[in-house]
Motif scaffolding. Structure first.
Motif, PDB file in Angstrom:
ATOM      1  N   GLN A  48       0.887  -1.093  -0.016  1.00 50.07           N
ATOM      2  CA  GLN A  48       0.009  -0.142  -0.038  1.00 50.07           C
ATOM      3  C   GLN A  48       0.785   1.227  -0.027  1.00 50.07           C
ATOM      4  O   GLN A  48       0.562   2.097  -0.728  1.00 50.07           O
ATOM      5  N   ILE A 103       1.313   4.273  -3.147  1.00 51.78           N
ATOM      6  CA  ILE A 103       1.054   5.412  -2.929  1.00 51.78           C
ATOM      7  C   ILE A 103       1.998   6.432  -3.421  1.00 51.78           C
ATOM      8  O   ILE A 103       1.833   7.324  -4.342  1.00 51.78           O
ATOM      9  N   THR A 104       3.203   6.322  -2.804  1.00 52.48           N
ATOM     10  CA  THR A 104       4.363   7.145  -3.002  1.00 52.48           C
ATOM     11  C   THR A 104       4.777   6.935  -4.504  1.00 52.48           C
ATOM     12  O   THR A 104       5.203   7.968  -5.171  1.00 52.48           O
ATOM     13  N   LEU A 113       0.932   7.927  -6.962  1.00 49.19           N
ATOM     14  CA  LEU A 113       0.198   9.110  -6.745  1.00 49.19           C
ATOM     15  C   LEU A 113       0.645  10.296  -7.788  1.00 49.19           C
ATOM     16  O   LEU A 113      -0.414  10.922  -8.290  1.00 49.19           O
ATOM     17  N   ARG A 173      -6.124   2.703   6.817  1.00 53.85           N
ATOM     18  CA  ARG A 173      -5.490   3.136   5.407  1.00 53.85           C
ATOM     19  C   ARG A 173      -6.430   2.686   4.324  1.00 53.85           C
ATOM     20  O   ARG A 173      -6.605   3.421   3.499  1.00 53.85           O
ATOM     21  N   VAL A 229      -7.906   5.083   1.369  1.00 55.02           N
ATOM     22  CA  VAL A 229      -7.599   5.006   0.109  1.00 55.02           C
ATOM     23  C   VAL A 229      -9.019   4.922  -0.642  1.00 55.02           C
ATOM     24  O   VAL A 229      -8.961   5.612  -1.872  1.00 55.02           O
ATOM     25  N   TYR A 282     -10.361   8.147  -1.073  1.00 55.83           N
ATOM     26  CA  TYR A 282      -9.899   9.271  -1.813  1.00 55.83           C
ATOM     27  C   TYR A 282      -9.943   8.845  -3.315  1.00 55.83           C
ATOM     28  O   TYR A 282     -10.228   9.913  -4.354  1.00 55.83           O
ATOM     29  N   THR A 305      -6.446  16.039  -1.491  1.00 51.94           N
ATOM     30  CA  THR A 305      -5.359  15.435  -1.690  1.00 51.94           C
ATOM     31  C   THR A 305      -4.419  15.621  -0.422  1.00 51.94           C
ATOM     32  O   THR A 305      -3.640  14.715   0.139  1.00 51.94           O
ATOM     33  N   MET A 322      -2.718   9.460   5.728  1.00 52.45           N
ATOM     34  CA  MET A 322      -1.916   8.324   5.491  1.00 52.45           C
ATOM     35  C   MET A 322      -0.585   8.368   6.126  1.00 52.45           C
ATOM     36  O   MET A 322      -0.153   7.456   6.718  1.00 52.45           O
ATOM     37  N   TRP A 376      -5.847   0.141  -7.015  1.00 51.18           N
ATOM     38  CA  TRP A 376      -6.276   0.581  -5.927  1.00 51.18           C
ATOM     39  C   TRP A 376      -7.344  -0.075  -5.332  1.00 51.18           C
ATOM     40  O   TRP A 376      -7.321  -0.186  -4.075  1.00 51.18           O
TER      41      TRP A 376
END
Length: 415
Positions: free
Chosen positions: A233, A237-238, A241, A293, A297, A300, A310, A317, A377
Motif C-alpha cells: 500500500q 501511493i508514493t 500518486l 488506510r 484509500v 480518496y 489530496t 496516510m 487501488w
C-alpha cells in the motif's frame, strides 16, 4: 549493565545515536528521486533503469535484513552499523562516479540496500528496545521512529539546493558528508552491546529453535503476511500518486505537497502509535492501521481529487505511515523475547519489501495494461481490509516453549 542501571546520559547516547542513524539513512534514501532527471540526462540511463535500481534496493534490503539480523543478534550492533555506514558511503561514491546503469544499480541498488539493512528501522528499533525497561519499550520505539522520520526534512532541501546551485554530483558528495555524521551515531548506538540480556523464566533457545517456533506460530505468520500488505500500500501511493494526479489534470506541486504532508504527519503518527502500543493490545492497533488506510484509500479514489482532498489524504496516510514499526517490533518481543528480535523482525520485513516491490511494479503494470489505476487501488483496498481483520484476530500467546513454567508443588515429608 541493565536498562534500569543506565544513567540518563548513557541512555540518550544510545537512543540518540539510533535515531540519528535511522533519520539520516532514511532521509537520504527517500531523496534519491530528486536525482533522477539529472542522472537520466547526464549519464545516459533511462527512467526505467533508475526505477529498476530503486526496486533492486528494496529487494536487496528485504533479502539481506534477516541475515543482518542474525549477525546483530550473534555479534552485536556496533561493528555491524559501522560497516553499514561504510557500505552506504561506498554506494554514494558509486552514484557520484556512475557512467552507466550498472554503476547505478551497484551503488543505489545493491550497496544502499545492504546499508539500510544495517542502519535503518529494524536495527534501530532493536537497539532502542534493549536500552529501556519493558514499561517504556513501546513509547521509546515510537519516539525513535518519529525522530527517524525527520531525516527527509534535512536531506531533501539540502539535496535540492545543491543540485540547483552546484549540480547533482556535489549534492551526492554532500550526502557523503551526512553519512559521516552517522559514524558517531553508530558508535553511540553500539553501546547497547554492553547491555546484559534480560533474565526470564524461559529456557534459552538456539536460533534454529526460535525459527522453528516462529514459523510454527500462527500469529507470527499472520503478522508477517499482513506486513506484506503494508509495504504494498505505502509504495503504491508514493510511486503512483503523482502520475494519478497528473492524469486528473492537477498541478505537480499538489503531489509534492501531499508527500510533504505524509512526511510531517508521519512524525506524529509514529510517536502516537508507539505510545498507544504501551497501553492497548498491539494487534488491534496494527490491524486498525491497515483497515483505516484501506478506507482512506477507497474514499480518496472514489471521489474526484482536489488539492484540499489530496492534502487531507496525505495527512491521514502520514499519520498511519510508520506507526506500524513500533507495533510490529513490540509484538515480536512479546511473542519471542529480545534475544532474536532483530532476526525475526528482519524476516517479517522481507515480506514487507516484497510487497513494496509489487506495489511499485504491479501498479505500473496495471496502469500500462488498462490505462488507469482503478483495479490497482481496489485490489490494495481489498487485501488491506483482509489483512487488517486477520491481524486483529492473530494469536498473541507466546509459543509453549517460551511460556513461564508453573511451579509444581512438592509434597513435604511428614515427620
Amino acid at each position: 549493565m541493565t536498562p534500569a542501571s543506565l544513567s540518563p546520559v548513557q541512555r540518550w547516547s544510545i537512543l540518540g545515536g539510533a535515531a540519528i542513524m535511522l533519520s539520516l539513512a532514511m532521509g537520504m534514501r527517500q531523496s534519491f528521486g530528486l536525482f533522477q532527471p539529472h542522472m537520466v540526462r547526464d549519464i545516459g540511463v533511462t527512467t526505467a533503469d533508475f526505477s529498476l535500481a530503486m526496486a533492486i534496493q528494496n529487494i536487496v534490503w528485504g533479502i539481506s535484513q534477516p541475515f543482518v539480523g542474525i549477525l546483530a543478534d550473534r555479534l552485536g550492533f556496533r561493528w555491524l552499523t559501522l560497516a553499514g555506514v561504510a557500505v552506504y558511503m561506498a554506494g554514494l561514491g558509486l552514484m557520484v562516479t556512475a557512467t552507466s546503469a550498472l554503476h547505478l544499480i551497484l551503488g543505489s541498488g545493491i550497496c544502499i540496500g545492504l546499508a539500510l539493512s544495517c542502519c535503518a528501522s529494524s536495527v534501530a528499533m532493536s537497539i532502542s528496545s534493549r536500552a529501556v525497561t519493558p514499561a517504556r519499550r513501546s513509547v521509546t520505539m515510537g519516539m525513535v521512529s518519529a525522530l527517524g522520520s525527520l531525516g527527509l526534512v534535512i536531506a531533501s532541501p539540502m539535496a535540492q539546493t545543491l543540485i540547483s546551485t552546484s549540480g547533482w554530483q556535489v549534492a551526492l558528495i554532500g550526502f557523503m558528508g551526512l553519512a559521516c555524521v552517522m559514524i558517531p551515531a553508530a558508535i553511540g548506538a553500539g553501546r547497547v552491546d554492553r547491555m546484559e540480556p534480560a533474565k526470564t523464566q524461559q529456557l534459552e533457545q538456539s536460533l534454529s529453535e526460535v525459527l522453528r517456533s516462529a514459523f510454527g506460530h500462527s500469529g507470527y505468520v499472520v503478522m508477517a503476511l499482513a506486513f506484506f500488505v503494508c509495504g504494498l500500500q505505502l509504495v503504491f501511493i508514493t510511486t503512483h500518486l503523482p502520475t494519478y494526479l497528473a492524469d486528473c489534470g492537477m498541478d505537480p506541486s499538489v503531489g509534492a505537497a501531499a508527500l510533504a504532508a505524509i512526511g510531517f504527519f508521519n512524525v506524529i503518527g509514529s510517536y502516537l502509535f508507539g505510545w498507544l502500543g504501551g497501553r492497548y493490545p498491539k494487534q488491534y492497533l496494527l490491524g486498525g492501521v491497515y483497515v483505516l488506510r484501506s478506507l482512506f484509500v477507497a474514499a480518496y479514489f472514489l471521489l474526484p481529487p482536489t488539492p484540499a482532498s489530496t492534502l487531507v489524504f496525505g495527512a491521514a496516510m502520514g499519520t498511519l505511515w510508520l506507526g506500524v514499526v513500533p507495533l510490529v517490533n513490540g509484538l515480536v518481543v512479546e511473542l519471542f523475547g529480545l534475544r532474536y528480535m532483530t532476526t525475526l523482525v528482519g524476516i517479517a520485513f522481507f515480506s514487507h519489501q516484497v510487497g513494496s516491490f509489487l506495489g511499485a511494479w504491479g501498479g505500473g503494470m496495471v496502469y500500462d495494461a488498462l490505462g488507469s489505476y482503478d483495479v490497482a487501488w481496489k485490489a490494495a483496498v481489498l487485501i488491506g481490509l483482509i489483512a487488517g481483520f486477520a491481524q486483529m484476530l492473530m494469536n498473541v500467546r507466546p509459543p509453549v516453549d517460551r511460556r513461564p513454567a508453573v511451579p509444581v508443588p512438592v509434597a513435604q515429608p511428614t515427620a
